[in-house]
Design a protein around this motif. Structure first.
Motif, PDB file in Angstrom:
ATOM      1  N   ILE A  18      52.474 -25.332  49.769  1.00 33.86           N
ATOM      2  CA  ILE A  18      52.178 -25.322  51.205  1.00 33.86           C
ATOM      3  C   ILE A  18      50.810 -25.959  51.449  1.00 33.86           C
ATOM      4  O   ILE A  18      50.613 -26.709  52.408  1.00 33.86           O
ATOM      5  CB  ILE A  18      52.223 -23.888  51.769  1.00 33.86           C
ATOM      6  CG1 ILE A  18      53.610 -23.279  51.569  1.00 33.86           C
ATOM      7  CG2 ILE A  18      51.858 -23.883  53.250  1.00 33.86           C
ATOM      8  CD1 ILE A  18      53.710 -21.798  51.951  1.00 33.86           C
ATOM      9  N   GLU A  19      49.875 -25.700  50.553  1.00 32.55           N
ATOM     10  CA  GLU A  19      48.542 -26.304  50.663  1.00 32.55           C
ATOM     11  C   GLU A  19      48.631 -27.831  50.602  1.00 32.55           C
ATOM     12  O   GLU A  19      47.964 -28.542  51.377  1.00 32.55           O
ATOM     13  CB  GLU A  19      47.636 -25.786  49.545  1.00 32.55           C
ATOM     14  CG  GLU A  19      46.220 -26.341  49.618  1.00 32.55           C
ATOM     15  CD  GLU A  19      45.351 -25.877  48.462  1.00 32.55           C
ATOM     16  OE1 GLU A  19      44.130 -26.123  48.515  1.00 32.55           O
ATOM     17  OE2 GLU A  19      45.887 -25.296  47.496  1.00 32.55           O
ATOM     18  N   VAL A  20      49.449 -28.331  49.710  1.00 34.80           N
ATOM     19  CA  VAL A  20      49.645 -29.783  49.619  1.00 34.80           C
ATOM     20  C   VAL A  20      50.217 -30.322  50.928  1.00 34.80           C
ATOM     21  O   VAL A  20      49.783 -31.369  51.433  1.00 34.80           O
ATOM     22  CB  VAL A  20      50.584 -30.140  48.441  1.00 34.80           C
ATOM     23  CG1 VAL A  20      50.981 -31.618  48.486  1.00 34.80           C
ATOM     24  CG2 VAL A  20      49.911 -29.822  47.116  1.00 34.80           C
ATOM     25  N   ALA A  21      51.168 -29.598  51.496  1.00 34.50           N
ATOM     26  CA  ALA A  21      51.779 -30.027  52.756  1.00 34.50           C
ATOM     27  C   ALA A  21      50.747 -30.109  53.869  1.00 34.50           C
ATOM     28  O   ALA A  21      50.726 -31.067  54.654  1.00 34.50           O
ATOM     29  CB  ALA A  21      52.901 -29.066  53.146  1.00 34.50           C
ATOM     30  N   VAL A  22      49.881 -29.118  53.945  1.00 31.99           N
ATOM     31  CA  VAL A  22      48.822 -29.126  54.969  1.00 31.99           C
ATOM     32  C   VAL A  22      47.870 -30.292  54.738  1.00 31.99           C
ATOM     33  O   VAL A  22      47.555 -31.060  55.657  1.00 31.99           O
ATOM     34  CB  VAL A  22      48.042 -27.788  54.946  1.00 31.99           C
ATOM     35  CG1 VAL A  22      46.821 -27.870  55.866  1.00 31.99           C
ATOM     36  CG2 VAL A  22      48.945 -26.637  55.358  1.00 31.99           C
ATOM     37  N   GLU A  33      65.349 -34.282  47.890  1.00 29.39           N
ATOM     38  CA  GLU A  33      65.029 -35.514  48.609  1.00 29.39           C
ATOM     39  C   GLU A  33      63.747 -35.456  49.437  1.00 29.39           C
ATOM     40  O   GLU A  33      63.195 -36.491  49.803  1.00 29.39           O
ATOM     41  CB  GLU A  33      66.209 -35.891  49.514  1.00 29.39           C
ATOM     42  CG  GLU A  33      67.473 -36.202  48.731  1.00 29.39           C
ATOM     43  CD  GLU A  33      68.656 -36.524  49.624  1.00 29.39           C
ATOM     44  OE1 GLU A  33      68.451 -37.132  50.699  1.00 29.39           O
ATOM     45  OE2 GLU A  33      69.796 -36.172  49.256  1.00 29.39           O
ATOM     46  N   ALA A  34      63.256 -34.275  49.740  1.00 30.19           N
ATOM     47  CA  ALA A  34      62.026 -34.162  50.530  1.00 30.19           C
ATOM     48  C   ALA A  34      60.817 -34.521  49.667  1.00 30.19           C
ATOM     49  O   ALA A  34      60.807 -34.265  48.455  1.00 30.19           O
ATOM     50  CB  ALA A  34      61.874 -32.748  51.075  1.00 30.19           C
ATOM     51  N   HIS A  35      59.791 -35.099  50.289  1.00 29.86           N
ATOM     52  CA  HIS A  35      58.572 -35.429  49.547  1.00 29.86           C
ATOM     53  C   HIS A  35      57.878 -34.159  49.056  1.00 29.86           C
ATOM     54  O   HIS A  35      57.391 -34.100  47.929  1.00 29.86           O
ATOM     55  CB  HIS A  35      57.607 -36.222  50.443  1.00 29.86           C
ATOM     56  CG  HIS A  35      58.149 -37.525  50.885  1.00 29.86           C
ATOM     57  ND1 HIS A  35      57.938 -38.068  52.136  1.00 29.86           N
ATOM     58  CD2 HIS A  35      58.935 -38.440  50.241  1.00 29.86           C
ATOM     59  CE1 HIS A  35      58.545 -39.231  52.243  1.00 29.86           C
ATOM     60  NE2 HIS A  35      59.165 -39.481  51.103  1.00 29.86           N
ATOM     61  N   ILE A  36      57.807 -33.152  49.925  1.00 28.17           N
ATOM     62  CA  ILE A  36      57.194 -31.879  49.552  1.00 28.17           C
ATOM     63  C   ILE A  36      58.276 -30.810  49.616  1.00 28.17           C
ATOM     64  O   ILE A  36      58.944 -30.650  50.641  1.00 28.17           O
ATOM     65  CB  ILE A  36      56.018 -31.529  50.474  1.00 28.17           C
ATOM     66  CG1 ILE A  36      54.922 -32.610  50.357  1.00 28.17           C
ATOM     67  CG2 ILE A  36      55.443 -30.158  50.135  1.00 28.17           C
ATOM     68  CD1 ILE A  36      53.782 -32.439  51.329  1.00 28.17           C
ATOM     69  N   LYS A  37      58.443 -30.076  48.525  1.00 31.16           N
ATOM     70  CA  LYS A  37      59.555 -29.140  48.392  1.00 31.16           C
ATOM     71  C   LYS A  37      59.024 -27.712  48.459  1.00 31.16           C
ATOM     72  O   LYS A  37      58.226 -27.316  47.604  1.00 31.16           O
ATOM     73  CB  LYS A  37      60.273 -29.387  47.068  1.00 31.16           C
ATOM     74  CG  LYS A  37      60.620 -30.871  46.858  1.00 31.16           C
ATOM     75  CD  LYS A  37      60.886 -31.169  45.412  1.00 31.16           C
ATOM     76  CE  LYS A  37      60.787 -32.659  45.096  1.00 31.16           C
ATOM     77  NZ  LYS A  37      61.393 -33.563  46.046  1.00 31.16           N
ATOM     78  N   ILE A  77      47.261 -26.236  59.667  1.00 32.02           N
ATOM     79  CA  ILE A  77      47.074 -27.611  60.141  1.00 32.02           C
ATOM     80  C   ILE A  77      46.186 -27.629  61.379  1.00 32.02           C
ATOM     81  O   ILE A  77      45.247 -28.439  61.485  1.00 32.02           O
ATOM     82  CB  ILE A  77      48.434 -28.275  60.438  1.00 32.02           C
ATOM     83  CG1 ILE A  77      49.153 -28.629  59.128  1.00 32.02           C
ATOM     84  CG2 ILE A  77      48.265 -29.536  61.289  1.00 32.02           C
ATOM     85  CD1 ILE A  77      50.602 -29.046  59.308  1.00 32.02           C
ATOM     86  N   MET A  78      46.443 -26.732  62.322  1.00 38.62           N
ATOM     87  CA  MET A  78      45.662 -26.712  63.557  1.00 38.62           C
ATOM     88  C   MET A  78      44.213 -26.296  63.306  1.00 38.62           C
ATOM     89  O   MET A  78      43.296 -26.797  63.969  1.00 38.62           O
ATOM     90  CB  MET A  78      46.316 -25.787  64.583  1.00 38.62           C
ATOM     91  CG  MET A  78      47.653 -26.307  65.094  1.00 38.62           C
ATOM     92  SD  MET A  78      47.509 -27.937  65.884  1.00 38.62           S
ATOM     93  CE  MET A  78      49.153 -28.604  65.569  1.00 38.62           C
ATOM     94  N   ILE A  79      43.992 -25.416  62.340  1.00 39.30           N
ATOM     95  CA  ILE A  79      42.615 -25.067  61.967  1.00 39.30           C
ATOM     96  C   ILE A  79      41.895 -26.307  61.443  1.00 39.30           C
ATOM     97  O   ILE A  79      40.766 -26.598  61.825  1.00 39.30           O
ATOM     98  CB  ILE A  79      42.607 -23.936  60.921  1.00 39.30           C
ATOM     99  CG1 ILE A  79      43.074 -22.619  61.549  1.00 39.30           C
ATOM    100  CG2 ILE A  79      41.208 -23.761  60.320  1.00 39.30           C
ATOM    101  CD1 ILE A  79      43.330 -21.509  60.547  1.00 39.30           C
ATOM    102  N   ARG A  80      42.578 -27.058  60.591  1.00 42.37           N
ATOM    103  CA  ARG A  80      41.981 -28.270  60.019  1.00 42.37           C
ATOM    104  C   ARG A  80      41.802 -29.376  61.065  1.00 42.37           C
ATOM    105  O   ARG A  80      40.984 -30.276  60.892  1.00 42.37           O
ATOM    106  CB  ARG A  80      42.835 -28.780  58.853  1.00 42.37           C
ATOM    107  CG  ARG A  80      42.763 -27.885  57.638  1.00 42.37           C
ATOM    108  CD  ARG A  80      41.400 -28.014  56.942  1.00 42.37           C
ATOM    109  NE  ARG A  80      41.159 -26.891  56.057  1.00 42.37           N
ATOM    110  CZ  ARG A  80      40.288 -25.913  56.270  1.00 42.37           C
ATOM    111  NH1 ARG A  80      39.565 -25.905  57.376  1.00 42.37           N
ATOM    112  NH2 ARG A  80      40.118 -24.939  55.405  1.00 42.37           N
TER     113      ARG A  80
END
Length: 291
Positions: free
Chosen positions: A43-47, A170-174, A207-210
């Motif tokens: 999840i961190e990678v996704a953010v 198939e998703a980039h981030i799983k 994401i919104m915090i960042r």
């Protein structure tokens, strides 16, 4: 499929006492929540990968069918009032369209080409972040959206409770919360649905915090559209700027309800200067106040 398996843990469930059923459901929900802990690095990678794309004009796109689609739609709807995230930058695609939000549309999720078509209509780009949800990881409509998003160069994030499913492959981030069997076999509105909602909360909030849409733990970009939120906005300005509520309300009035601007205005007592400083620091209130 992992989400369809029947668990012996719930054999003869219909014969159990009501309290036993309730205890079992709660136990299953807690185990589902705990499964998320293992995928926090993912999840961190996704953010981390999403933030620069969104800073450069990208959109958050959510896609799903049935329960997954409704969970996606709910998350999408909350971003504007909570964070002032532009409505045109947050889109949800759900199999069967808007009608599917309140009722099941038979076979709507079964057409892969429909997912591809609806993804094409919104003209995806390499700046977009596309989050696809499917407990089974095999929903044709959602896979259609995912495949079109991959072709467009968008960042794709798949959330599924089924290991080695097409969605995750198939998703980039799983993101694979291993929720296992449901109390009611195949009823993925339960454990799988709970984890989807939590993961989306974690993703979008981080994401919104960042993206500088919070200060401390305050929602400084909220849209005050009712009495409760108007009072909350005044309270936030009062707390951040260390002024009484009346001064906070006056500042908000001068700043057309903009919490960030009101806080900067209270520091400099000059509206034009406050606007320029807020712009200079790209809406980062902490930098504005520490300057």
């Amino acid at each position: 499929m992992d989400t369809e398996k029947k668990s012996d843990r719930y054999n003869k469930l219909d014969l159990w006492e009501t309290k036993e059923i309730l205890d079992a459901i709660l136990e299953s929900q807690l185990s589902a929540v705990s499964s998320i802990k293992k995928i926090i690095p993912d999840i961190e990678v996704a953010v981390t990968k999403s933030v620069p794309l969104l800073e450069n004009g990208g959109r958050l796109i959510f896609a799903g069918a049935g329960t997954s689609g409704r969970i996606a739609a709910q998350e999408c709807a909350e971003l504007y009032p909570t964070f002032s995230w532009p409505k045109n930058k947050s889109i949800f695609l759900i199999a069967g369209g808007q009608k599917s939000l309140t009722e099941a549309i038979e076979h709507a999720e079964d057409v892969l080409a429909q997912g591809e078509l609806e993804a094409k209509k919104i003209k995806l780009t390499s700046k977009d972040v596309v989050i696809c949800l499917a407990a089974s990881g095999r929903t044709p409509y959602t896979l259609g959206v995912l495949r079109e998003a991959n072709l467009s160069g968008a960042l794709t994030i798949g959330i599924s409770s089924s290991a080695n499913s097409p969605l995750l492959n198939e998703a980039h981030i799983k993101l694979f919360p291993n929720t296992g069997s449901e109390v009611i076999a195949g009823s993925t509105r339960m454990k799988a649905g709970t984890t989807q909602k939590i993961i989306l909360n974690m993703l979008t909030t981080s994401i919104m915090i960042r993206l500088n849409r919070t200060y401390d733990s305050f929602m400084i970009d909220l849209v005050a559209t009712n009495d409760k939120l108007i009072k909350r906005a005044a309270f936030i300005v009062s707390e951040i700027s260390k002024v009484n509520l009346e001064s906070a309300k006056d500042a908000l009035k001068k700043c057309h309800g903009n919490v960030k601007l009101a806080c900067v205005f209270l520091k400099y007592q000059d509206l034009k200067k406050a606007e320029n400083i807020l712009k200079e620091f790209s809406g980062n209130l902490r930098k504005c106040l520490d300057n």
